[in-house]
Write a protein that holds these residues in place. Structure first.
Motif, mmCIF file in Angstrom:
data_model
loop_
_atom_site.group_PDB
_atom_site.id
_atom_site.type_symbol
_atom_site.label_atom_id
_atom_site.label_comp_id
_atom_site.label_asym_id
_atom_site.label_seq_id
_atom_site.Cartn_x
_atom_site.Cartn_y
_atom_site.Cartn_z
ATOM 1 N N VAL A 169 -32.363 -6.029 -7.660
ATOM 2 C CA VAL A 169 -30.897 -6.056 -7.648
ATOM 3 C C VAL A 169 -30.422 -7.218 -6.789
ATOM 4 C CG1 VAL A 169 -28.817 -4.830 -6.903
ATOM 5 C CG2 VAL A 169 -30.633 -3.595 -8.102
ATOM 6 N N PHE A 170 -31.008 -7.352 -5.595
ATOM 7 C CA PHE A 170 -30.590 -8.416 -4.685
ATOM 8 C C PHE A 170 -30.733 -9.786 -5.340
ATOM 9 C CE2 PHE A 170 -31.501 -11.734 -1.630
ATOM 10 C CZ PHE A 170 -30.477 -11.582 -0.708
ATOM 11 N N TRP A 171 -31.901 -10.082 -5.874
ATOM 12 C CA TRP A 171 -32.154 -11.420 -6.416
ATOM 13 C C TRP A 171 -31.376 -11.676 -7.695
ATOM 14 C CZ3 TRP A 171 -33.551 -14.872 -3.278
ATOM 15 C CH2 TRP A 171 -34.391 -14.569 -2.208
ATOM 16 N N THR A 172 -31.173 -10.652 -8.505
ATOM 17 C CA THR A 172 -30.368 -10.838 -9.711
ATOM 18 C C THR A 172 -28.937 -11.199 -9.355
ATOM 19 O OG1 THR A 172 -31.735 -9.274 -10.958
ATOM 20 C CG2 THR A 172 -29.541 -9.752 -11.827
ATOM 21 N N VAL A 173 -28.367 -10.462 -8.399
ATOM 22 C CA VAL A 173 -26.992 -10.738 -7.979
ATOM 23 C C VAL A 173 -26.907 -12.087 -7.278
ATOM 24 C CG1 VAL A 173 -25.118 -9.967 -6.474
ATOM 25 C CG2 VAL A 173 -26.411 -8.299 -7.824
ATOM 26 N N ALA A 174 -27.877 -12.378 -6.407
ATOM 27 C CA ALA A 174 -27.829 -13.599 -5.604
ATOM 28 C C ALA A 174 -28.001 -14.860 -6.441
ATOM 29 C CB ALA A 174 -28.907 -13.547 -4.521
ATOM 30 N N LEU A 175 -28.784 -14.783 -7.509
ATOM 31 C CA LEU A 175 -29.130 -15.985 -8.269
ATOM 32 C C LEU A 175 -28.237 -16.228 -9.485
ATOM 33 C CD1 LEU A 175 -33.044 -15.788 -8.139
ATOM 34 C CD2 LEU A 175 -31.500 -17.197 -6.741
ATOM 35 N N VAL A 176 -27.317 -15.314 -9.765
ATOM 36 C CA VAL A 176 -26.386 -15.528 -10.881
ATOM 37 C C VAL A 176 -24.998 -15.770 -10.287
ATOM 38 C CG1 VAL A 176 -25.378 -14.562 -12.989
ATOM 39 C CG2 VAL A 176 -27.754 -14.027 -12.378
ATOM 40 N N PRO A 177 -24.589 -17.019 -10.167
ATOM 41 C CA PRO A 177 -23.310 -17.312 -9.505
ATOM 42 C C PRO A 177 -22.134 -16.619 -10.162
ATOM 43 C CG PRO A 177 -24.581 -19.328 -9.889
ATOM 44 C CD PRO A 177 -25.265 -18.225 -10.650
ATOM 45 N N LEU A 178 -21.254 -16.094 -9.365
ATOM 46 C CA LEU A 178 -20.001 -15.449 -9.740
ATOM 47 C C LEU A 178 -20.188 -14.191 -10.587
ATOM 48 C CD1 LEU A 178 -16.914 -15.542 -9.542
ATOM 49 C CD2 LEU A 178 -16.901 -16.805 -11.691
ATOM 50 N N LEU A 179 -20.844 -14.308 -11.744
ATOM 51 C CA LEU A 179 -20.984 -13.148 -12.611
ATOM 52 C C LEU A 179 -21.860 -12.073 -11.974
ATOM 53 C CD1 LEU A 179 -21.370 -14.858 -16.109
ATOM 54 C CD2 LEU A 179 -19.311 -13.925 -15.036
ATOM 55 N N GLY A 180 -22.905 -12.489 -11.240
ATOM 56 C CA GLY A 180 -23.755 -11.527 -10.552
ATOM 57 C C GLY A 180 -22.980 -10.692 -9.544
ATOM 58 N N PRO A 181 -22.234 -11.322 -8.622
ATOM 59 C CA PRO A 181 -21.427 -10.538 -7.688
ATOM 60 C C PRO A 181 -20.365 -9.668 -8.369
ATOM 61 C CG PRO A 181 -21.734 -12.742 -6.833
ATOM 62 C CD PRO A 181 -22.301 -12.739 -8.221
ATOM 63 N N LEU A 182 -19.750 -10.173 -9.444
ATOM 64 C CA LEU A 182 -18.735 -9.371 -10.131
ATOM 65 C C LEU A 182 -19.347 -8.128 -10.760
ATOM 66 C CD1 LEU A 182 -16.584 -12.155 -11.842
ATOM 67 C CD2 LEU A 182 -15.880 -10.645 -9.977
ATOM 68 N N VAL A 183 -20.508 -8.277 -11.405
ATOM 69 C CA VAL A 183 -21.180 -7.118 -11.988
ATOM 70 C C VAL A 183 -21.622 -6.159 -10.882
ATOM 71 C CG1 VAL A 183 -23.226 -6.377 -13.270
ATOM 72 C CG2 VAL A 183 -21.917 -8.356 -14.056
ATOM 73 N N TYR A 184 -22.090 -6.714 -9.761
ATOM 74 C CA TYR A 184 -22.509 -5.858 -8.636
ATOM 75 C C TYR A 184 -21.347 -5.004 -8.133
ATOM 76 C CZ TYR A 184 -23.844 -4.501 -3.923
ATOM 77 O OH TYR A 184 -24.092 -3.778 -2.784
ATOM 78 N N LEU A 185 -20.167 -5.607 -7.995
ATOM 79 C CA LEU A 185 -19.007 -4.849 -7.524
ATOM 80 C C LEU A 185 -18.651 -3.723 -8.487
ATOM 81 C CD1 LEU A 185 -16.588 -7.591 -6.124
ATOM 82 C CD2 LEU A 185 -17.998 -5.985 -4.843
ATOM 83 N N CYS A 186 -18.899 -3.939 -9.776
ATOM 84 C CA CYS A 186 -18.595 -2.903 -10.768
ATOM 85 C C CYS A 186 -19.622 -1.770 -10.781
ATOM 86 C CB CYS A 186 -18.511 -3.524 -12.161
ATOM 87 S SG CYS A 186 -17.136 -4.671 -12.375
ATOM 88 N N LEU A 187 -20.899 -2.099 -10.514
ATOM 89 C CA LEU A 187 -21.978 -1.130 -10.704
ATOM 90 C C LEU A 187 -22.544 -0.536 -9.414
ATOM 91 C CD1 LEU A 187 -24.032 -2.921 -13.517
ATOM 92 C CD2 LEU A 187 -22.213 -1.222 -13.752
ATOM 93 N N ARG A 188 -22.210 -1.087 -8.255
ATOM 94 C CA ARG A 188 -22.837 -0.607 -7.022
ATOM 95 C C ARG A 188 -22.477 0.853 -6.754
ATOM 96 N NH1 ARG A 188 -19.270 -3.461 -2.163
ATOM 97 N NH2 ARG A 188 -17.242 -2.766 -2.914
ATOM 98 N N PRO A 189 -23.398 1.609 -6.187
ATOM 99 C CA PRO A 189 -23.118 3.012 -5.861
ATOM 100 C C PRO A 189 -22.035 3.118 -4.792
ATOM 101 C CG PRO A 189 -25.472 2.515 -5.734
ATOM 102 C CD PRO A 189 -24.760 1.209 -5.828
ATOM 103 N N PRO A 190 -21.334 4.234 -4.724
ATOM 104 C CA PRO A 190 -20.334 4.418 -3.667
ATOM 105 C C PRO A 190 -21.003 4.568 -2.308
ATOM 106 C CG PRO A 190 -20.604 6.434 -4.912
ATOM 107 C CD PRO A 190 -21.403 5.387 -5.626
ATOM 108 N N LEU A 191 -20.243 4.313 -1.277
ATOM 109 C CA LEU A 191 -20.745 4.542 0.075
ATOM 110 C C LEU A 191 -20.960 6.028 0.310
ATOM 111 C CD1 LEU A 191 -18.447 2.153 2.118
ATOM 112 C CD2 LEU A 191 -20.932 1.999 1.987
ATOM 113 N N PRO A 192 -21.968 6.390 1.103
ATOM 114 C CA PRO A 192 -22.127 7.806 1.461
ATOM 115 C C PRO A 192 -20.860 8.320 2.131
ATOM 116 C CG PRO A 192 -24.048 6.543 2.123
ATOM 117 C CD PRO A 192 -23.014 5.541 1.683
#
Length: 204
Positions: A169-192
Motif C-alpha cells: 500500500v505504501f509503495w503503490t501510493v508513494a510511487l503514483v503521483p497525485l492519483l495514488g494519494p487520492l485513491v488512498y484518501l478514498c480507501l483508507r480505513p477509518p481511525l480507531p
C-alpha cells in the motif's frame, strides 16, 4: 542525512531558488492571471497553468487530510501551517514537516479531470516559455513536484495509525503521483474510535 535537516535545507534552498535563480516575476501578468482564475475567465488561461494552479490546491487538501489528524498528536499544531500554505503553497508546509515528530498513534474524537484537461487542451510550448521566463509559473510548477516528492514523509505514519501496515500500500501510493494519494484518501480505513487516557502528546 537526518530527515529534519534535509527538510530544512530543502525549505531554505527552495526560497533561495525562488529569490535568486528563478526567472523574474512579472507582477502585472501574475495579477492578471490570478484575476482571470478567481473571476472564472478560464478561457483566457493556458489549461496547463490553470491545472497546475488547481493541483496545488488539491495537494494542500490531500496533505490536510493527513496532517490535521497528525497535528493533534504533535507539540506543534498543523493549522497555522495550513493557513500559511494557502498563500505560499509548499513553502508554508515544509516547516511543519520539518518540525513534526514521527507518530503512528491517534487519540481523541474523530471528526482526473484536471490531468486530461491539461494534456489534451494545454499549449505545452506556451507553458515551457512561461516556465522558463516567469517566476510565478516556475515556482508553482516546482511546488507541485515537491508535493509529490514529500508525501511519503507523512504517509507511513498515517498508514500505521490506521493499523494498515502493508508495504505494498505504501509503495503503490508513494510511487503514483497525485492519483495514488487520492485513491488512498478514498480507501483508507477509518481511525480507531477508542480514546486513550494518556496525554495527546506522545513521550519523546
Amino acid at each position: 542525512m537526518n530527515r529534519k535537516v534535509a527538510l530544512w535545507l530543502l525549505w531554505v534552498g527552495f526560497i533561495a531558488y525562488i529569490l535568486l535563480l528563478a526567472p523574474p516575476l512579472h507582477l502585472q501578468e501574475t495579477l492578471t492571471l490570478l484575476k482571470n482564475i478567481f473571476t472564472l475567465q478560464w478561457l483566457a488561461i493556458n489549461p496547463i497553468i490553470l491545472s497546475l494552479f488547481s493541483l496545488v490546491g488539491i495537494w494542500l487538501l490531500i496533505y490536510s487530510g493527513l496532517l490535521f489528524i497528525d497535528g493533534r498528536m504533535q507539540r506543534v499544531p498543523f493549522w497555522p501551517f495550513a493557513l500559511a500554505s494557502v498563500g505560499s503553497g509548499v513553502l508554508g508546509l515544509l516547516p511543519y514537516l520539518a518540525l513534526r515528530e514521527p507518530n503512528q498513534e491517534f487519540s481523541g474524537q474523530k471528526d482526473a479531470f484536471l490531468l486530461a484537461y491539461a494534456f489534451v487542451l494545454g499549449d505545452w510550448g506556451d507553458f515551457v516559455q512561461q516556465f522558463q521566463g516567469d517566476r510565478f509559473i516556475n515556482g508553482m510548477s516546482l511546488a507541485c513536484c515537491l508535493f509529490c516528492l514529500l508525501f511519503p514523509t507523512i504517509l507511513g505514519d498515517d498508514i500505521a495509525r490506521r493499523h494498515w501496515n502493508n508495504p505494498q500500500v505504501f509503495w503503490t501510493v508513494a510511487l503514483v503521483p497525485l492519483l495514488g494519494p487520492l485513491v488512498y484518501l478514498c480507501l483508507r480505513p477509518p481511525l480507531p474510535s477508542t480514546i486513550r487516557e494518556e496525554s495527546l502528546i506522545p513521550n519523546r
